[in-house]
Design an enzyme around this catalytic site. Structure first.
Site, mmCIF file in Angstrom:
data_model
loop_
_atom_site.group_PDB
_atom_site.id
_atom_site.type_symbol
_atom_site.label_atom_id
_atom_site.label_comp_id
_atom_site.label_asym_id
_atom_site.label_seq_id
_atom_site.Cartn_x
_atom_site.Cartn_y
_atom_site.Cartn_z
ATOM 1 N N LYS A 26 0.850 -1.211 0.000
ATOM 2 C CA LYS A 26 0.000 0.000 0.000
ATOM 3 C C LYS A 26 0.875 1.246 0.000
ATOM 4 O O LYS A 26 2.037 1.213 0.442
ATOM 5 C CB LYS A 26 -0.949 0.034 1.200
ATOM 6 N N PRO A 110 9.669 -3.768 -0.225
ATOM 7 C CA PRO A 110 10.759 -3.463 0.706
ATOM 8 C C PRO A 110 10.295 -3.564 2.161
ATOM 9 O O PRO A 110 9.161 -3.203 2.482
ATOM 10 C CB PRO A 110 11.140 -2.016 0.364
ATOM 11 N N ALA A 113 9.502 -0.192 5.230
ATOM 12 C CA ALA A 113 9.590 0.920 4.292
ATOM 13 C C ALA A 113 8.311 1.737 4.233
ATOM 14 O O ALA A 113 8.170 2.613 3.393
ATOM 15 C CB ALA A 113 9.913 0.376 2.903
ATOM 16 N N GLY A 117 4.299 -4.226 4.176
ATOM 17 C CA GLY A 117 4.709 -5.529 3.651
ATOM 18 C C GLY A 117 4.291 -6.688 4.548
ATOM 19 O O GLY A 117 3.723 -7.672 4.078
ATOM 20 N N GLY A 118 4.582 -6.580 5.829
ATOM 21 C CA GLY A 118 4.234 -7.651 6.757
ATOM 22 C C GLY A 118 2.724 -7.806 6.881
ATOM 23 O O GLY A 118 2.185 -8.926 6.901
ATOM 24 N N SER A 119 2.028 -6.666 6.936
ATOM 25 C CA SER A 119 0.565 -6.697 7.111
ATOM 26 C C SER A 119 -0.121 -7.358 5.915
ATOM 27 O O SER A 119 -1.063 -8.138 6.074
ATOM 28 C CB SER A 119 0.013 -5.273 7.263
ATOM 29 N N ASP A 151 -2.885 -2.191 10.263
ATOM 30 C CA ASP A 151 -3.042 -2.121 8.798
ATOM 31 C C ASP A 151 -3.630 -3.410 8.211
ATOM 32 O O ASP A 151 -3.988 -3.449 7.037
ATOM 33 C CB ASP A 151 -1.677 -1.914 8.122
HETATM 34 P P1 ATP Z 1 3.740 -0.461 7.901
HETATM 35 O O1 ATP Z 1 3.716 0.279 6.609
HETATM 36 O O2 ATP Z 1 2.513 -1.324 8.151
HETATM 37 O O3 ATP Z 1 4.164 0.367 9.081
HETATM 38 P P2 ATP Z 1 6.290 -1.436 7.116
HETATM 39 O O4 ATP Z 1 6.161 -1.626 5.639
HETATM 40 O O5 ATP Z 1 6.956 -0.172 7.544
HETATM 41 O O6 ATP Z 1 4.871 -1.580 7.772
HETATM 42 P P3 ATP Z 1 7.123 -4.163 7.361
HETATM 43 O O7 ATP Z 1 7.747 -4.379 6.019
HETATM 44 O O8 ATP Z 1 5.806 -4.779 7.594
HETATM 45 O O9 ATP Z 1 7.097 -2.617 7.728
HETATM 46 O O10 ATP Z 1 8.203 -4.665 8.438
HETATM 47 C C1 ATP Z 1 8.176 -4.234 9.774
HETATM 48 C C2 ATP Z 1 8.846 -5.310 10.640
HETATM 49 O O11 ATP Z 1 8.044 -6.488 10.606
HETATM 50 C C3 ATP Z 1 10.235 -5.698 10.167
HETATM 51 O O12 ATP Z 1 11.111 -5.537 11.257
HETATM 52 C C4 ATP Z 1 10.128 -7.159 9.792
HETATM 53 O O13 ATP Z 1 11.248 -7.908 10.223
HETATM 54 C C5 ATP Z 1 8.869 -7.645 10.504
HETATM 55 N N1 ATP Z 1 8.111 -8.656 9.727
HETATM 56 C C6 ATP Z 1 7.479 -9.712 10.234
HETATM 57 N N2 ATP Z 1 6.888 -10.423 9.261
HETATM 58 C C7 ATP Z 1 7.126 -9.821 8.111
HETATM 59 C C8 ATP Z 1 6.773 -10.098 6.755
HETATM 60 N N3 ATP Z 1 6.051 -11.164 6.397
HETATM 61 N N4 ATP Z 1 7.173 -9.221 5.809
HETATM 62 C C9 ATP Z 1 7.891 -8.117 6.175
HETATM 63 N N5 ATP Z 1 8.270 -7.837 7.427
HETATM 64 C C10 ATP Z 1 7.900 -8.671 8.399
#
Ligand code: ATP
Length: 299
Positions: A26, A110, A113, A117-119, A151
């Site tokens: 997203k 990424p 970022a 990604g995790g969500s 999210d």
């Molecule tokens: P948001 O935009 O929801 O704040 P983000 O994109 O900034 O999330 P993510 O990529 O979801 O952050 O990663 C945040 C943390 O979650 C990282 O430290 C990562 O190690 C952990 N994590 C756990 N599972 C996953 C996954 N399937 N994909 C990515 N990161 C993951």
């Protein structure tokens, strides 16, 4: 017989179910931090838009116990710290099922970022399991999603949405109309969402309303959208991370009608009407040693 009992019987008789899902990232077209709660969580008002930059989660469900995770990205946690692990565990518990789950997560989004990604991977896991098992209704799924992260409900249900409260209160907004999106992130940068919120706490500002962005989206008016987009995290991240500002300027200089950081950063996206301009921005940013993706809104 309940659907979960039927499913358990299928596994017991040796059935193996394999399923793959694309899990889209997203971007935030608008992100205001509206307050902080006594429990330390912050409330937001945001417009989230899915884009066609996807991870791919493949899951095999079979008789037995235990959850394994493999990934092309060696930095990703593969145990309980992976949100997909927790999503699978929660679903199985809620459905009252015992199964062996093996997952392969092909990461393209990424990490850390600001692109959820995790969500989105966790939402993909819930969808795969619910398609296979069918044990939970929409409200139960939404509540599991929220317990995984603010999210995750958005990732589960919609391609674009106004998100309020912690991000889980979703209301309708028309998504981005046809355009090209370039997302870029400096290879060396990452931002902790927790730290970014801590910095926001020391800012003095009057929250802006999401209304104008929602109206621009409704009309499909990209120029009004570009003048009303905002992300409060830019106030704290841009002064600290010059690379974020450089990417933003590069996108705009190549003809982006708008360029903004996504979430708490450090990824930045540009919206382009012209595919040629978007390609030029992508190529230029690649030369600057950024991760760069050219994509479109996810429908
Ligand atoms: P948001 O935009 O929801 O704040 P983000 O994109 O900034 O999330 P993510 O990529 O979801 O952050 O990663 C945040 C943390 O979650 C990282 O430290 C990562 O190690 C952990 N994590 C756990 N599972 C996953 C996954 N399937 N994909 C990515 N990161 C993951």
């Amino acid at each position: 017989m309940k659907r979960s009992e039927y499913f358990q019987k299928r596994l017991a008789s040796g059935d193996v179910i394999t399923s793959t899902r694309f899990c889209p990232a997203k971007i935030n077209l608008f992100l205001e931090v509206t307050g902080s709660r006594e429990d330390g969580y912050h409330t937001i008002e945001s417009v989230m838009q899915k884009i066609a930059l996807c991870d791919r989660v493949t899951m095999t469900i079979s008789k037995g116990e235990g959850i394994t995770i493999a990934s092309n990205d060696r930095t990703l946690p593969t145990g309980e710290k992976n949100l997909c692990y927790r999503a699978a565990e929660l679903y199985l518990n809620a459905a009252g099922i015992t199964a062996k789950i093996d997952m392969m997560i092909e990461k393209r989004i990424p990490i850390a970022a600001g692109m959820a990604g995790g969500s989105t991977d966790a939402a993909g896991v819930l969808k795969i399991l619910d398609e296979a098992v069918g044990a939970l209704n929409k409200t139960e799924l939404a509540s599991l999603a929220l317990s995984l992260g603010a999210d995750v409900p958005f990732c589960l249900f919609r391609s674009a949405s106004i998100c309020r409260s912690l991000g889980e209160e979703l209301s309708y907004v028309k998504g981005l109309s046809a355009c090209h999106i370039v997302v870029a992130k400096d290879r060396k940068e990452s931002v902790s969402t927790k730290d970014a919120y801590r910095m926001i706490d020391s800012l003095d500002y009057t929250p802006v309303s999401v209304q104008t962005v929602a109206e621009a989206l409704e009309k499909g008016d990209l120029s009004s959208l570009s003048s009303s987009m905002m992300n409060r995290f830019e106030d704290v991240i841009l002064p600290l991370r010059p690379a974020v500002g450089v990417i933003k300027e590069t996108l705009l200089s190549c003809g982006a009608i708008a360029a903004m950081m996504s979430g708490s950063g450090p990824s930045v996206f540009g919206i382009f009407e012209s595919e040629d301009d978007a390609r030029r921005a992508r190529d230029l940013l690649r030369e600057k040693n950024c991760f760069v993706f050219m994509t479109r809104p996810w429908c």
